[in-house]
Design a protein around this motif. Structure first.
Motif, PDB file in Angstrom:
ATOM      1  N   VAL A 172      30.540  27.900  21.718  1.00 28.58           N
ATOM      2  CA  VAL A 172      30.159  26.693  22.459  1.00 28.58           C
ATOM      3  C   VAL A 172      30.947  25.477  21.966  1.00 28.58           C
ATOM      4  O   VAL A 172      31.444  24.676  22.766  1.00 28.58           O
ATOM      5  CB  VAL A 172      28.638  26.449  22.344  1.00 28.58           C
ATOM      6  N   VAL A 173      31.072  25.343  20.658  1.00 29.93           N
ATOM      7  CA  VAL A 173      31.815  24.207  20.090  1.00 29.93           C
ATOM      8  C   VAL A 173      33.256  24.191  20.589  1.00 29.93           C
ATOM      9  O   VAL A 173      33.806  23.137  20.915  1.00 29.93           O
ATOM     10  CB  VAL A 173      31.778  24.260  18.546  1.00 29.93           C
ATOM     11  N   LYS A 174      33.842  25.358  20.689  1.00 29.84           N
ATOM     12  CA  LYS A 174      35.252  25.462  21.091  1.00 29.84           C
ATOM     13  C   LYS A 174      35.455  25.374  22.588  1.00 29.84           C
ATOM     14  O   LYS A 174      36.377  24.683  23.063  1.00 29.84           O
ATOM     15  CB  LYS A 174      35.831  26.781  20.568  1.00 29.84           C
ATOM     16  N   GLU A 175      34.613  26.065  23.355  1.00 29.68           N
ATOM     17  CA  GLU A 175      34.864  26.213  24.790  1.00 29.68           C
ATOM     18  C   GLU A 175      34.072  25.261  25.685  1.00 29.68           C
ATOM     19  O   GLU A 175      34.574  24.825  26.722  1.00 29.68           O
ATOM     20  CB  GLU A 175      34.566  27.661  25.203  1.00 29.68           C
ATOM     21  N   ILE A 176      32.804  24.975  25.330  1.00 26.71           N
ATOM     22  CA  ILE A 176      31.975  24.088  26.159  1.00 26.71           C
ATOM     23  C   ILE A 176      31.193  23.129  25.251  1.00 26.71           C
ATOM     24  O   ILE A 176      29.978  23.236  25.118  1.00 26.71           O
ATOM     25  CB  ILE A 176      31.012  24.895  27.073  1.00 26.71           C
ATOM     26  N   PRO A 177      31.912  22.213  24.598  1.00 25.19           N
ATOM     27  CA  PRO A 177      31.301  21.347  23.587  1.00 25.19           C
ATOM     28  C   PRO A 177      30.195  20.431  24.082  1.00 25.19           C
ATOM     29  O   PRO A 177      29.419  19.911  23.283  1.00 25.19           O
ATOM     30  CB  PRO A 177      32.489  20.543  23.050  1.00 25.19           C
ATOM     31  N   GLU A 178      30.106  20.251  25.404  1.00 24.70           N
ATOM     32  CA  GLU A 178      29.031  19.399  25.925  1.00 24.70           C
ATOM     33  C   GLU A 178      27.687  20.106  25.962  1.00 24.70           C
ATOM     34  O   GLU A 178      26.655  19.472  26.155  1.00 24.70           O
ATOM     35  CB  GLU A 178      29.370  18.912  27.339  1.00 24.70           C
ATOM     36  N   MET A 179      27.685  21.428  25.786  1.00 23.80           N
ATOM     37  CA  MET A 179      26.428  22.172  25.810  1.00 23.80           C
ATOM     38  C   MET A 179      25.680  21.975  24.489  1.00 23.80           C
ATOM     39  O   MET A 179      26.247  22.122  23.410  1.00 23.80           O
ATOM     40  CB  MET A 179      26.692  23.659  26.031  1.00 23.80           C
TER      41      MET A 179
END
Length: 222
Positions: free
Chosen positions: A65-72
């Motif tokens: 999540v931190v790498k690919e979709i940090p807004e989640m």
């Protein structure tokens, strides 16, 4: 370490209106599920501590999540004790959800300024949770506790209470409308959200559609 503070988490839960709740032992499935929910507009996601080595799956999911979709905003649910809460906080949980009210878990979360969402089944438990610092309380299992009418009744004498029902909330217009109209702060959506195809595999496209549809219903109601 949490990337979002508790104010940000609480506000985003309100803004999007839903919190998908999910567990699977396969990290690849989890990544696809979180991405499908993100694509549908979800920005707060609860992974549940339901199986052996769940903390290892969660740790990998946090990195993804931190790498690919940090807004989640990724958090953990089904937390019963302070030791387990500490473990997941160390692995990057942005919030802690519990099916019960354990004041020792509240202490752990408050020290790190992390949102603690305890499970409550009565007005007294809700009040005690708020005394312990809970910005949002979870009623669980929501249908068995009393359904939308329970929330409506609580909001009478305690209009400041932010209540998230989980358990029995269905991603349909009728169900969502009942809960939101009763005064729910946001909705925890579980198995009904995660649609499968004829082969028994998750249909990620339909999951994205279900998430987007649920969020749109809430926006129309608020």
């Amino acid at each position: 370490m949490a990337r979002f503070n508790r104010i940000e988490v609480a506000l985003m839960a309100k803004q999007t209106g839903i919190v998908p709740v999910f567990y699977h032992e396969d990290i690849d499935v989890c990544k696809k599920i979180v991405k499908a929910c993100f694509d549908g507009g979800a920005r707060v996601f609860e992974f549940t501590n339901r199986g052996d080595f769940a903390h290892e799956v969660f740790a990998e999911l946090v990195k993804y999540v931190v790498k690919e979709i940090p807004e989640m905003i990724l958090g953990i649910g089904s937390i019963l004790d302070p030791a387990t809460a500490s473990l997941y906080i160390q692995n990057g949980a942005n919030f802690i959800v519990a099916p019960i009210l354990n004041p020792e878990v509240a202490k752990v979360c408050n020290r790190r300024k992390i949102v603690w969402i305890p499970g409550c089944g009565s007005v007294s438990e809700i009040s005690y949770a708020e005394e312990l610092g809970a910005e949002i309380v979870k009623i669980f299992p929501a249908t068995q506790v009393g359904g939308p009418e329970f929330i409506k009744a609580v909001k009478g004498p305690m209009p400041w209470s932010n209540i998230m029902p989980t358990g029995g909330v269905i991603p349909t217009k009728e169900s969502i409308s009942e809960w939101i109209s009763a005064g729910a702060y946001c909705l925890g959506l579980g198995s009904q959200l995660f649609v499968k195809n004829e082969n028994g595999e998750y249909d990620y496209g339909k999951i994205t559609e279900a998430v987007a549809h649920s969020i749109q219903i809430i926006k129309e109601l608020t």
